[in-house]
Design an enzyme around this catalytic site. Structure first.
Site, PDB file in Angstrom:
ATOM      1  N   CYS A  82       5.023  35.724 -66.135  1.00  0.00           N
ATOM      2  CA  CYS A  82       6.184  35.442 -66.264  1.00  0.00           C
ATOM      3  C   CYS A  82       6.528  34.192 -67.352  1.00  0.00           C
ATOM      4  O   CYS A  82       6.045  34.275 -68.503  1.00  0.00           O
ATOM      5  CB  CYS A  82       7.670  35.854 -65.953  1.00  0.00           C
ATOM      6  SG  CYS A  82       9.093  36.177 -66.874  1.00  0.00           S
ATOM      7  N   HIS A 118       6.436  40.612 -62.362  1.00  0.00           N
ATOM      8  CA  HIS A 118       6.119  39.502 -61.713  1.00  0.00           C
ATOM      9  C   HIS A 118       5.286  40.654 -60.318  1.00  0.00           C
ATOM     10  O   HIS A 118       5.737  41.759 -60.298  1.00  0.00           O
ATOM     11  CB  HIS A 118       7.786  39.234 -61.319  1.00  0.00           C
ATOM     12  CG  HIS A 118       8.181  38.300 -61.444  1.00  0.00           C
ATOM     13  ND1 HIS A 118       8.242  37.061 -61.421  1.00  0.00           N
ATOM     14  CD2 HIS A 118       8.761  38.472 -62.569  1.00  0.00           C
ATOM     15  CE1 HIS A 118       8.899  36.278 -62.179  1.00  0.00           C
ATOM     16  NE2 HIS A 118       9.305  36.898 -62.982  1.00  0.00           N
ATOM     17  N   GLU A 135       4.116  39.845 -58.387  1.00  0.00           N
ATOM     18  CA  GLU A 135       4.189  38.660 -56.445  1.00  0.00           C
ATOM     19  C   GLU A 135       4.839  40.912 -55.965  1.00  0.00           C
ATOM     20  O   GLU A 135       5.230  40.035 -54.566  1.00  0.00           O
ATOM     21  CB  GLU A 135       4.645  37.707 -56.784  1.00  0.00           C
ATOM     22  CG  GLU A 135       5.807  37.155 -56.764  1.00  0.00           C
ATOM     23  CD  GLU A 135       6.217  37.786 -58.579  1.00  0.00           C
ATOM     24  OE1 GLU A 135       7.401  37.112 -58.885  1.00  0.00           O
ATOM     25  OE2 GLU A 135       5.256  37.624 -59.318  1.00  0.00           O
TER      26      GLU A 135
END
Length: 239
Positions: free
Chosen positions: A114, A213, A215
């Site tokens: 990001c 993202h 994660e």
């Protein structure tokens, strides 16, 4: 073989826990959890005023993640602030740019996430769209508040990111800015509205960034790829 150590850059924000209300170095736990689940050991890297320490820090690491967060100071890429550009952190900008300098010098594997993708483009001399809704005429990349947007991304065939996540995937995103210019990188994924969603360096080096993202997702192919590259890097220097 030793478990690779992955550095994760962090926020410095006012935070509250227990009886405390004070500045703290924080990062959503999903980052560290994803690194651990893919075979690495996470190490948090808060902003450091002595940016010349970046070389010594990265000498102890096997890979670097430049995490998400606030906008980048527009003066870093020669622009005046857009009315919606706000909250940049000069200390974090300076520290993370120094980390990228140090990582580049030793060819350390790097993944930008990001804001991290935007910073990697700026580090290379690129620039940003300061408010993506002005460009794409919708808010799907960042619907507001603490909610992630969901967009479909198409990767470029033959790219590293395509090898890690496939041809198409739905990703979680939360950004109102995006990369405009990215010298030295190739664009390796796009959203349907044309916005650049991944950039990477050419060749066999793991120097890759995504606007989404990873994660937050069950599929952590990008982080798994970084951890594998980190293990190879560590083995190559005898760690």
């Amino acid at each position: 073989m030793a478990v690779p150590v992955i550095g994760l850059t962090t926020y410095r924000e006012h935070a509250a826990w227990g009886v405390w209300r004070q500045p703290a170095d924080v990062l959503p736990a999903q980052y560290a959890t994803a690194v651990e689940q893919t075979g690495g050991v996470p190490l948090l890297l808060p902003p450091v005023a002595q940016v010349e320490a970046a070389d010594a820090v990265l000498a102890r690491l096997d890979a670097l993640v430049v995490s998400g967060g606030a906008d980048i100071d527009p003066t870093r890429y020669g622009a005046e602030p857009h009315p919606r550009t706000a909250g940049w952190r000069e200390d974090r900008d300076a520290w993370e740019l120094a980390l990228l300098d140090a990582a580049d010098a030793i060819r350390l594997p790097v993944l930008g996430i990001c804001r991290g993708m935007q910073l990697m483009a700026v580090h290379a001399g690129g620039s940003l769209h300061q408010h993506t809704p002005d460009l794409v005429e919708h808010d799907e990349h960042s619907p507001g508040g603490d909610v992630f947007g969901e967009i479909e991304v198409a990767t470029v065939g033959g790219s590293r990111v395509a090898a890690l996540v496939g041809e198409r995937l739905t990703v979680s995103c939360h950004h109102h800015q995006s990369v405009l210019e990215h010298p030295g990188y190739v664009a390796s994924a796009h959203a349907g509205d044309g916005s650049v969603e991944a950039i990477e360096s050419e060749g066999d080096r793991f120097w890759l960034a995504v606007q989404w993202h990873p994660e937050t997702a069950a599929d952590v192919g990008l982080l798994a790829g970084l951890v594998r590259a980190a293990a190879t890097y560590a083995a190559g220097r005898g760690r």
